[in-house]
Design a protein around this motif. Structure first.
Motif, short mmCIF file in Angstrom:
data_model
loop_
_atom_site.label_atom_id
_atom_site.label_comp_id
_atom_site.label_asym_id
_atom_site.label_seq_id
_atom_site.Cartn_x
_atom_site.Cartn_y
_atom_site.Cartn_z
N SER A 57 -1.56 0.26 1.73
CA SER A 57 -2.92 0.50 2.20
C SER A 57 -3.53 -0.70 2.90
O SER A 57 -4.56 -0.57 3.57
CB SER A 57 -3.82 0.92 1.04
N SER A 58 -2.92 -1.87 2.76
CA SER A 58 -3.52 -3.05 3.35
C SER A 58 -3.21 -3.19 4.83
O SER A 58 -3.75 -4.07 5.50
CB SER A 58 -3.03 -4.30 2.62
N GLN A 59 -2.31 -2.37 5.33
CA GLN A 59 -1.87 -2.56 6.71
C GLN A 59 -2.65 -1.63 7.64
O GLN A 59 -2.49 -0.41 7.58
CB GLN A 59 -0.38 -2.30 6.80
N PRO A 60 -3.45 -2.19 8.51
CA PRO A 60 -4.31 -1.35 9.35
C PRO A 60 -3.54 -0.41 10.26
O PRO A 60 -4.00 0.71 10.51
CB PRO A 60 -5.14 -2.37 10.14
N GLN A 61 -2.37 -0.82 10.72
CA GLN A 61 -1.66 0.05 11.65
C GLN A 61 -1.17 1.31 10.95
O GLN A 61 -1.01 2.35 11.58
CB GLN A 61 -0.49 -0.67 12.33
N ARG A 97 -1.26 -3.33 20.29
CA ARG A 97 -2.10 -4.30 19.58
C ARG A 97 -2.74 -5.22 20.62
O ARG A 97 -2.04 -5.97 21.30
CB ARG A 97 -1.28 -5.10 18.59
N PRO A 144 -9.69 -8.49 7.98
CA PRO A 144 -9.16 -9.04 9.23
C PRO A 144 -8.14 -8.10 9.86
O PRO A 144 -7.31 -7.52 9.18
CB PRO A 144 -8.48 -10.34 8.78
N THR A 145 -8.25 -7.93 11.13
CA THR A 145 -7.27 -7.15 11.88
C THR A 145 -7.43 -7.44 13.35
O THR A 145 -8.52 -7.77 13.82
CB THR A 145 -7.43 -5.64 11.64
N ALA A 146 -6.35 -7.30 14.08
CA ALA A 146 -6.45 -7.28 15.53
C ALA A 146 -6.88 -5.88 15.93
O ALA A 146 -6.71 -4.93 15.17
CB ALA A 146 -5.10 -7.61 16.15
N ARG A 203 -12.33 -2.65 7.49
CA ARG A 203 -13.00 -3.70 6.72
C ARG A 203 -11.96 -4.75 6.34
O ARG A 203 -11.12 -4.53 5.49
CB ARG A 203 -13.65 -3.10 5.49
N THR A 211 -2.95 -11.30 12.49
CA THR A 211 -2.62 -9.90 12.32
C THR A 211 -1.48 -9.66 11.35
O THR A 211 -1.26 -8.54 10.94
CB THR A 211 -2.24 -9.26 13.67
N THR A 240 0.26 -0.51 -2.05
CA THR A 240 1.05 -1.51 -1.34
C THR A 240 0.90 -1.36 0.16
O THR A 240 0.80 -2.34 0.90
CB THR A 240 2.53 -1.39 -1.74
N THR A 297 -3.34 -9.91 7.30
CA THR A 297 -3.45 -8.46 7.15
C THR A 297 -2.54 -7.94 6.06
O THR A 297 -2.95 -7.13 5.22
CB THR A 297 -3.10 -7.77 8.48
N ALA A 310 -10.50 1.04 4.78
CA ALA A 310 -9.68 0.60 3.66
C ALA A 310 -9.95 1.53 2.48
O ALA A 310 -11.09 1.81 2.17
CB ALA A 310 -10.02 -0.84 3.28
N PRO A 311 -8.91 2.05 1.84
CA PRO A 311 -9.12 2.99 0.73
C PRO A 311 -9.93 2.36 -0.38
O PRO A 311 -9.82 1.18 -0.65
CB PRO A 311 -7.71 3.32 0.25
N PRO A 330 1.30 -4.67 -5.71
CA PRO A 330 -0.10 -4.40 -6.05
C PRO A 330 -0.30 -3.44 -7.21
O PRO A 330 0.34 -2.39 -7.30
CB PRO A 330 -0.66 -3.83 -4.74
N ASP A 338 -10.48 -14.81 5.36
CA ASP A 338 -10.80 -15.34 6.69
C ASP A 338 -10.62 -16.86 6.74
O ASP A 338 -10.40 -17.43 7.81
CB ASP A 338 -12.23 -14.99 7.07
N PRO A 369 6.94 -8.27 18.20
CA PRO A 369 7.61 -8.87 17.03
C PRO A 369 7.87 -7.88 15.92
O PRO A 369 8.86 -8.00 15.23
CB PRO A 369 6.61 -9.94 16.57
N ASP A 399 -1.04 -7.90 2.82
CA ASP A 399 -1.36 -8.53 1.54
C ASP A 399 -0.16 -9.19 0.90
O ASP A 399 -0.27 -10.26 0.30
CB ASP A 399 -1.88 -7.47 0.55
#
Lengths: 461, 498
Positions: free
Chosen positions: A168-172, A345, A275-277, A273, B145, A166, B149, A456-457, B338, B490, A9, B151
């Motif tokens: 930094s929240s995305q784990p990928q 993922r 939620p993440t897949a 730290r 995800t 902005t 995830t 996470a920073p 942010p 969560d 997606p 924000d």
């Protein structure tokens, strides 16, 4: 390949394509990709101008491509400056203040934007074609005469830090950043275009360095103007002589250190730290973009074979066993040797070993068995029409052209690429699979949820 | 066909295919053919998340996936992917509150392939178990995800849920983890039977479609049954007071969103005046607007600050309005990207300060003239490609109004500053707000927000006395929060009620 090709997606790739097959060495005339002709002109100071008349009545896209990106950030502590400078370019000149520039574009209803990547910075304006002279006046002025105060510079550095927040929240994003940090030791590709957080925080003290950056890299011989739309090439060329003719040469080539070969696999696990897949990222050392051979074209074909929605790997992982919901992989085009990046993922952390196993098996298949000709033709068709579907607006045409010109400095590259795709054989694909997917050149980073070590920073003090 | 002038390309009236006797039909809009080899097809179905049965949130979205990314009675899903692959085209699906959209752009060379697939998918879906489980997992993954995830998407979605709490708009199209996990294939079949009728569809065709193509396509789709479930919506919930939701999430910045229900849609006289007002306040992802001028450009607080008169789809990824997210209930919103956590209380006050300034002082004639001219030009860039043109034409049909872009230009042309200020006074207010903060130390934020004075920002360079004076005014602005609620990320999107 322009971007990660794959299925899912949020990671669907895009790739440019040949509309006309060609035989032999790629040339301009026989390997034409775009059905619209390209017109070119070069000024005495080295500035290149490319014009594509396009069926967009009354509208044009005006793009200024500077062949400087984060790859050029060779000094320690100065990562992120190419991107910061993209921000600074909107801060005015003696003739047109920042407010003037914004006001004029606003009156025109123009849509302007800028992006920076590893190898280039691109400034685009979508505007009425009748505004060509006004736009060119503005752009030529700011590229030659940019002027801003230290106060303004410091404020904008704060905005860049905001942009970092902005993203930094995305784990990928953290995952891909870490992949590069682990895979590279010397080349500036080690850091991403946004830059290292500590360097971004220190930017407020870099006013003089930023001015130096402008004078070294924002020069006509390092810049290409691309105009696509309802325009007449001769008029564009005449105007560029008038507005850009006095721009002085002076580009200074940075001393980019090349990365030595990787001799052992590298592997790391990142805990996120929040939620993440679970994610898997793998990078294989890969060659720089080229049209001198079919090599990188064959790698692009390889990427589609491995990760496209019709691929066995996608069918296995996403459709049948549902171990993952997004898989993507590609060698994104770069001026220097880079990575074939794979991003998957997983639906569950426990599936990661099985995913790695399936990936290894799929690569083994391509190493050991030549692809069937019919399938190869289907991939070529996919790549061809994927590009065709992108040509829906003058802005997209300008962006596609800019992508290739940034890599080589030549507008004929867009034709050469697709000529090479047409030439790729099953033997080429197999050869590149063997050269590419060798374990010593692999770097793997897993990202899984957990609190042991945050990825996470930290918040600003 | 040689290009026409910009006026006629973008503003040419779409052709509505009228009824032919008593033959069943689907309402169809056809854009004039262009010289492009690309054909754009959009099918809008009145089957959005607002139609999800209670307790079965996500049904509409899952049904959409089961039609666009699953087998038909004639082909398995892998066979469909194999057939599509050489074309590089696909059928994309997107569910919003009121509609589900199916869209494709395909090269003329492959028009037959995509047409057959589209018809087959809508008229002969297989609704198989394997595809169902895969697509259900897909929805759950989207909640886990994407929404939890990202924000910004989280905040944008949560603002809608707080404004429309208890209303059919009050949950995400992807549903909740609990409701989606409990869905069964029969839920999808029932939803499909009730909502996928020809009377609930709008078909749009454009780009380089051959003559007669749209009529052929609509005839094939018109074999779907007629009728369908009622489409009434309750009014938007009444909002009284200022309510803050703090989302506990480990982030380096705090995203801020605020808004309230707005009883104005594109068909209302006050839509265009309010569009101008919100553009003056914060034009989407440009450097124009009072919010970005004060928060980012002057103070460097963050990356961007914008305001909206209606729902704007996926603003982080788009620079222009996305068609085909029509709604009969809208909301006003402000989106602050942010900020550093210690600046969040100040940034919120700054946004409220600018909103109140807009309401109390209004806008000048110069501002209206500049913005009117800007929007008249800018809106002509919103639909340069065939697919967007079809999309806007469909929305006009959905709202039962003249062609939107043409109508917008006409209304802008005659707009006065008086009308804008009148609309501001009637519709905008700052007393009743839903506010969402995403991220940061929520305990510290709660404590700081409870004080009368926000911490002042510190600037890297000396600032003027007037700036400092304004900062003090902003920092001392009373928030008068009626309620503060804290929720962990969560917990979000897990169960239907917030």
């Amino acid at each position: 390949m322009r971007a990660l090709a794959g299925a899912g997606p949020s990671l669907a790739g895009a790739l440019c394509i040949a509309l006309v097959a060609c035989a032999g060495q790629p040339t301009g005339a026989e390997s034409r990709v775009l059905t619209a002709p390209l017109f070119e002109h070069q000024l005495g100071n080295g500035l290149q101008v490319v014009v594509v008349p396009w069926d967009s009545p009354g509208v044009m896209a005006y793009a200024t491509l500077v062949r400087t990106g984060s790859r050029d950030e060779v000094e320690p502590g100065r990562s992120g400056y190419a991107h910061l400078f993209e921000h600074m370019m909107f801060r005015g000149t003696p003739r047109h203040s920042e407010g003037d520039y914004a006001r004029i574009l606003r009156q025109l209803g123009a849509e302007d934007n800028a992006t920076t990547n590893d190898d280039r910075t691109l400034y685009t304006i979508l505007a009425p074609a009748t505004a060509l002279e006004t736009i060119m006046d503005l752009e030529a002025d700011r590229f030659q005469n940019l002027s801003y105060t230290e106060e303004v510079f410091r404020t904008e550095a704060g905005a860049v830090l905001g942009e970092a927040h902005t993203l930094s929240s995305q784990p990928q994003i953290a995952l891909l950043e870490r992949l590069r940090e682990v895979a590279f030791d010397h080349h500036p590709y080690e850091h991403t275009t946004l830059g290292l957080v500590e360097d971004i925080r220190a930017m407020t003290e870099g006013f003089e360095y930023s001015r130096n950056f402008f004078h070294r890299f924002y020069r006509p011989e390092n810049t290409i103007v691309i105009v696509v739309g309802d325009v007449v090439p001769e008029i564009v060329f005449a105007l560029t002589e008038r507005f850009y003719g006095s721009w002085e040469r002076g580009y200074q080539t940075p001393a980019v250190v090349q990365e030595p070969a990787q001799t052992a696999t590298r592997r790391e696990t990142l805990r996120w730290r929040g939620p993440t897949a679970p994610w898997l990222a793998v990078g294989y050392r890969a060659p720089a973009f080229t049209t001198a051979s079919v090599d990188t074209a064959a790698i692009d074909v390889l990427a589609s074979l491995l990760f496209g929605e019709a691929s066995p790997l996608y069918q296995d992982l996403v459709v049948n066993r549902r171990l993952a919901d997004v898989i993507a992989g590609a060698l994104t085009d770069h001026r220097d040797p880079y990575l074939f990046e794979i991003l998957i993922r997983a639906s569950d952390e426990r599936h990661l070993p099985a995913i790695e196993g399936a990936l290894a098996e799929a690569m083994e298949q391509l190493r050991e068995h030549p692809v069937e000709k019919e399938l190869l033709e289907a991939v070529k068709s996919h790549l061809r029409y994927e590009f065709a579907l992108e040509l829906d607006s003058p802005l997209h045409v300008a962006e596609d052209l800019a992508h290739y010109i940034a890599l080589t400095g030549s507008s004929s590259t867009v034709h050469e690429v697709f000529a090479r795709y047409a030439q790729v054989t099953p033997a080429d694909v197999q050869r590149m699979a063997r050269e590419l997917f060798r374990s010593p050149s692999a770097t793997t980073v897993l990202l899984i949820p957990g609190d042991d070590r945050t990825a996470a920073p930290e918040a600003e003090p | 066909m040689r290009a026409r002038s910009s006026q006629t390309v973008l503003l040419a009236a779409s052709v509505l295919l009228g009824s032919c006797g008593s033959q069943p039909r689907i309402d169809t809009v056809v854009r004039p053919a262009s010289s492009s080899p690309l054909v754009a097809i959009r099918l809008l179905v009145r089957a959005g998340s607002a139609h999800d049965p209670p307790g079965k949130e996500g049904t509409a979205a899952l049904t959409g996936l089961m039609l666009a990314r699953a087998a038909t009675k004639l082909r398995t899903y892998p066979e469909i992917l194999d057939d599509l692959y050489p074309t590089a085209s696909s059928i994309e699906v997107r569910t919003d509150r009121e509609v589900t959209l199916f869209e494709t752009v395909v090269h003329l060379d492959h028009l037959d392939i995509l047409t057959d697939l589209l018809v087959e998918s809508l008229t002969r879906p297989a609704f198989g178990d394997e595809d169902f489980e895969r697509n259900r997992d897909q929805l759950l993954a989207e909640l886990d995800t994407v929404l939890r995830t990202d924000d910004e998407l989280l905040g944008l979605e949560l603002l809608q849920q707080t404004i429309f709490s208890g209303h059919p708009y009050g949950h995400a199209p992807a549903g909740t983890s609990e409701s989606v996990a409990a869905l069964e294939i029969e839920d999808v079949r029932t939803f499909f039977d009730q909502h996928y009728t020809r009377d609930r569809m709008l078909l749009g065709v454009g780009g380089g479609a051959p003559d007669g193509y749209a009529e052929q396509l609509q005839r094939r789709l018109a074999k779907l049954p007629s009728g369908g479930a009622p489409d009434a919506l309750p009014p938007a919930p009444e909002l009284i007071g200022r309510h803050l939701t703090l989302v506990r999430k480990a982030t380096s910045g705090v995203g801020i969103h605020l808004g309230f229900p707005l009883a104005v849609t594109r068909t209302d006289e006050d839509y265009v005046p309010l569009l101008v007002a919100t553009t003056i306040l914060g034009d989407h992802r440009t450097f124009h607007g009072r919010l970005i001028e004060e928060l980012r450009i002057a103070r460097g607080l963050n990356y961007g600050d914008y305001a909206y008169v209606e729902y704007f789809h996926d603003p982080p990824e788009t620079s222009s309005p996305t068609p085909n997210v029509p709604r009969r209930h809208q909301y006003f919103s402000i989106w602050l990207r942010p900020v550093a956590p210690q600046l969040a209380p100040f940034a919120l006050r700054a946004a409220v300060y600018e909103l109140e300034r807009l309401i109390e002082e209004g806008v000048s004639e110069d501002e209206v003239e500049t913005t009117r001219t800007y929007l008249r030009h800018r809106s002509k860039l919103w639909a340069l490609d065939g697919s967007s043109q079809v999309g806007f034409a469909l929305d006009s049909r959905y709202y039962d109004m003249p062609p939107f872009l043409e109508d917008l230009d006409r209304r802008l042309e005659r707009l006065s500053a008086t009308e804008v200020n009148d609309a501001i006074r009637v519709h905008l207010q700052s007393t009743n707000l839903q506010i969402v903060f995403v991220g940061g130390d929520t305990d510290a934020l709660r404590d700081t927000l409870a004080t009368e004075q926000a911490p002042l920002p510190e600037y890297p360079s000396p600032s003027s006395d007037s700036r400092r004076a304004t900062d003090r005014d902003i920092a001392s602005l009373s928030l008068d929060l009626t309620s503060i609620r804290e929720i962990s990320v969560d917990e979000l999107f897990s169960v239907p009620a917030l």
